[in-house]
Design a protein around this motif. Sequence first.
Motif, short mmCIF file in Angstrom:
data_model
loop_
_atom_site.label_atom_id
_atom_site.label_comp_id
_atom_site.label_asym_id
_atom_site.label_seq_id
_atom_site.Cartn_x
_atom_site.Cartn_y
_atom_site.Cartn_z
N GLY A 96 0.84 -1.20 0.00
CA GLY A 96 0.00 0.00 0.00
C GLY A 96 0.87 1.24 0.00
O GLY A 96 2.09 1.17 0.22
N PHE A 97 0.23 2.37 -0.26
CA PHE A 97 0.97 3.61 -0.44
C PHE A 97 1.62 4.07 0.87
O PHE A 97 1.16 3.72 1.97
N MET A 98 2.66 4.90 0.73
CA MET A 98 3.33 5.50 1.89
C MET A 98 2.32 6.14 2.81
O MET A 98 1.43 6.86 2.35
N GLY A 99 2.46 5.89 4.11
CA GLY A 99 1.62 6.58 5.08
C GLY A 99 0.23 5.99 5.26
O GLY A 99 -0.56 6.52 6.03
N ILE A 151 19.96 6.71 1.91
CA ILE A 151 20.26 5.79 0.79
C ILE A 151 19.82 6.44 -0.52
O ILE A 151 20.56 6.47 -1.50
N PHE A 152 18.59 7.01 -0.52
CA PHE A 152 18.10 7.71 -1.72
C PHE A 152 19.04 8.85 -2.08
O PHE A 152 19.42 9.03 -3.23
N HIS A 153 19.44 9.62 -1.07
CA HIS A 153 20.25 10.81 -1.32
C HIS A 153 21.66 10.42 -1.79
O HIS A 153 22.19 10.97 -2.76
N TYR A 207 19.38 2.18 -6.85
CA TYR A 207 20.18 1.40 -5.89
C TYR A 207 19.26 0.83 -4.80
O TYR A 207 19.34 -0.34 -4.44
N PHE A 208 18.34 1.68 -4.30
CA PHE A 208 17.39 1.25 -3.28
C PHE A 208 16.47 0.15 -3.83
O PHE A 208 16.20 -0.85 -3.16
N ARG A 209 16.01 0.32 -5.07
CA ARG A 209 15.11 -0.69 -5.67
C ARG A 209 15.82 -2.04 -5.81
O ARG A 209 15.20 -3.09 -5.68
N THR A 247 5.74 -3.85 3.88
CA THR A 247 6.66 -3.44 2.80
C THR A 247 6.63 -1.93 2.56
O THR A 247 5.65 -1.26 2.88
N GLY A 248 7.69 -1.42 1.95
CA GLY A 248 7.70 -0.04 1.50
C GLY A 248 6.71 0.11 0.33
O GLY A 248 6.41 -0.88 -0.36
N GLY A 249 6.24 1.33 0.11
CA GLY A 249 5.20 1.56 -0.90
C GLY A 249 5.54 1.15 -2.33
O GLY A 249 4.65 0.95 -3.15
N MET A 270 -0.86 6.53 -10.29
CA MET A 270 -0.28 5.52 -11.17
C MET A 270 -0.26 4.14 -10.48
O MET A 270 -0.54 3.11 -11.07
N ARG A 271 0.05 4.18 -9.18
CA ARG A 271 0.23 2.90 -8.50
C ARG A 271 -1.06 2.22 -8.09
O ARG A 271 -1.11 0.99 -8.03
N ARG A 272 -2.11 2.99 -7.77
CA ARG A 272 -3.28 2.38 -7.15
C ARG A 272 -3.85 1.22 -7.98
O ARG A 272 -4.09 0.14 -7.43
C1 S3P Z 1 8.63 4.23 -0.88
C2 S3P Z 1 8.01 4.03 0.32
C3 S3P Z 1 8.72 4.05 1.61
C4 S3P Z 1 10.18 3.66 1.41
C5 S3P Z 1 10.80 4.52 0.37
C6 S3P Z 1 10.10 4.43 -0.99
C7 S3P Z 1 7.83 4.21 -2.13
O1 S3P Z 1 8.09 3.15 2.52
O2 S3P Z 1 10.28 2.30 1.02
O3 S3P Z 1 10.81 5.83 0.84
O4 S3P Z 1 8.38 4.06 -3.23
O5 S3P Z 1 6.58 4.33 -2.02
P1 S3P Z 1 6.67 3.43 3.25
O6 S3P Z 1 5.60 2.98 2.31
O7 S3P Z 1 6.72 2.60 4.48
O8 S3P Z 1 6.61 4.88 3.52
#
Ligand code: S3P
Length: 171
Positions: free
Chosen positions: A8-11, A47-49, A55-57, A78-80, A136-138
């Motif tokens: 699901g989406f961030m937050g 890590i993003f910065h 790299y994060f993906r 999971t992250g969004g 886009m993601r939903r």
């Molecule tokens: C991301 C969501 C974040 C974290 C990163 C990228 C995304 O996690 O993985 O900042 O691409 O939606 P949360 O969904 O826990 O905020």
Amino acid sequence: MENIILIGFMGVGKGSVAREVVNNSEYIAIDTDDLIESMQNRKIKNIFHDEGEPYFRNLEKKVALWLENSVKNTLISTGGGFYKVGNLNKIGTIVLLDSSFDAIIKRIKKHPNASQKLKKRPLLKDLKKAKALYEMRRPEYLAMADIVIDVENKSASECAKELLKKVKKDV
Ligand code: S3P
């Protein structure tokens, strides 16, 4: 007991719901962002910065392979963007926490640590871009989910109860 993967989406409240599931079941919970931060010994925003998003993906993909091969009976938050790793359906039952974008932003803003919650998420910095990303993601989230939980106007504990009920029916 199969793995449950919360997407699901961030937050949207994946962490809060995961904690409630743990309090009301046998599940242990892990979080893909926490795993990445501890492996890297730095925060996601750094890590993003420092390294950039690709790299994060790649780290997310590495975690996903490990989850598929080594983790059982676990609730995985999971992250969004984690849903794009490519092997999500091999890891377990996919549960989407679904909410409108406006309700997500309201939820974050009313939190006592709101500014920190926004700061730690590089992709939430620009709300216009974040909304476009949400839109886009939903549909992709919905297409991927085995179970959908509408989290709007519900407490984390109500969502967790609904999740446990639906997961039991699903298996
Ligand atoms: C991301 C969501 C974040 C974290 C990163 C990228 C995304 O996690 O993985 O900042 O691409 O939606 P949360 O969904 O826990 O905020």
